[in-house]
Design a protein around this motif. Structure first.
Motif, PDB file in Angstrom:
ATOM      1  N   THR A   1     -39.917  48.711 -81.972  1.00  0.00           N
ATOM      2  CA  THR A   1     -41.220  48.889 -81.116  1.00  0.00           C
ATOM      3  C   THR A   1     -40.937  50.475 -80.440  1.00  0.00           C
ATOM      4  O   THR A   1     -40.079  51.139 -80.806  1.00  0.00           O
ATOM      5  CB  THR A   1     -41.188  47.766 -79.628  1.00  0.00           C
ATOM      6  OG1 THR A   1     -42.120  48.357 -78.578  1.00  0.00           O
ATOM      7  CG2 THR A   1     -39.837  47.741 -79.314  1.00  0.00           C
TER       8      THR A   1
ATOM      9  N   GLU B   1     -43.002  50.634 -77.534  1.00  0.00           N
ATOM     10  CA  GLU B   1     -42.687  50.298 -76.345  1.00  0.00           C
ATOM     11  C   GLU B   1     -40.729  50.276 -75.946  1.00  0.00           C
ATOM     12  O   GLU B   1     -40.081  48.738 -76.139  1.00  0.00           O
ATOM     13  CB  GLU B   1     -42.919  49.024 -75.682  1.00  0.00           C
ATOM     14  CG  GLU B   1     -43.142  48.862 -74.508  1.00  0.00           C
ATOM     15  CD  GLU B   1     -43.882  47.756 -74.153  1.00  0.00           C
ATOM     16  OE1 GLU B   1     -43.914  47.109 -72.690  1.00  0.00           O
ATOM     17  OE2 GLU B   1     -44.573  47.040 -74.650  1.00  0.00           O
ATOM     18  N   ASN B   2     -39.985  51.162 -74.570  1.00  0.00           N
ATOM     19  CA  ASN B   2     -39.366  51.638 -74.340  1.00  0.00           C
ATOM     20  C   ASN B   2     -38.728  49.984 -73.571  1.00  0.00           C
ATOM     21  O   ASN B   2     -37.612  49.619 -73.792  1.00  0.00           O
ATOM     22  CB  ASN B   2     -39.208  52.978 -73.256  1.00  0.00           C
ATOM     23  CG  ASN B   2     -39.377  54.117 -74.347  1.00  0.00           C
ATOM     24  OD1 ASN B   2     -38.989  53.696 -75.284  1.00  0.00           O
ATOM     25  ND2 ASN B   2     -39.767  54.809 -73.877  1.00  0.00           N
TER      26      ASN B   2
END
Length: 206
Positions: free
Chosen positions: A88, A90-91
């Motif tokens: 992903t 998204e951290n």
């Protein structure tokens, strides 16, 4: 020596790679059950259903067999970490996936994590080097993401990466000792939330 109850019947000819996999599987069972020092090549051969000469054709000694097995599992751990970070952009989800990777590793079939993190050979240089390398590679991958997304220097990002990987490793290993007193998914989320609350405080780069 009498064969163990789990010994495989002998006499089946296998391709070399299939035989090697068979021997490594048997060796993992014996090493996990007994530890390195108490494990015997006789028992590994019996467990695999082969003669000792066949075992020695593939691995010249017990240490070489152990290192071959260790290489498989440290590579597996690093691969899980790499896949988690790449899963992903998204951290927050990256943090969750990284913790899941370590929890998945310690709960994988065969208790392979014991060969990596609980070996009675940790002070032997080739073993120590492999374990340290695997954790260092995981930390470097994490720190690269941190440095890319924050204003941290490379040294700061590396320290943060080491901290996050260490937290994931230690918490996952501790969770195993609790025998599931907290469900695995809940334990992963708990630790990931703790880590995210810390790392998300660093400002994002433009």
């Amino acid at each position: 020596m009498t064969a163990t109850p789990d010994a495989k019947p002998r006499g089946t000819r296998l391709p070399r790679l299939a035989r090697r996999r068979q021997l490594l599987t048997a060796a993992q069972e014996v090493f996990v059950e007994n530890g390195y020092h108490a494990a015997a090549m006789d028992e590994i051969a019996d467990r695999a259903g082969v003669s000792k000469p066949v075992l020695y054709q593939h691995f010249p000694g017990k240490l070489e067999l152990y290192l071959a097995l260790l290489d498989l599992h440290v590579d597996d751990m690093v691969g899980r970490c790499r896949e988690a970070l790449a899963s992903t952009n998204e951290n927050k989800l990256r943090v969750q996936a990284t913790f899941s990777a370590f929890f998945d590793f310690v709960s994988s079939q065969g208790e392979a994590f014991r060969l990596v993190f609980e070996s009675d050979l940790r002070n032997v240089a080739p073993v120590r080097q492999r374990v340290e390398r695997s954790l260092r590679e995981c930390a470097e991958m994490v720190s690269a993401v941190i440095q890319e997304d924050t204003g941290c220097s490379s040294e700061e990002a590396h320290l943060l990466g080491v901290g996050l990987v260490g937290m994931a490793e230690v918490s996952a290993r501790y969770w195993v000792t609790t025998h599931g007193s907290i469900p695995k998914d809940a334990a992963e989320q708990l630790m990931a939330r703790l880590a995210w609350r810390g790392i998300s405080g660093f400002p994002r780069t433009a």
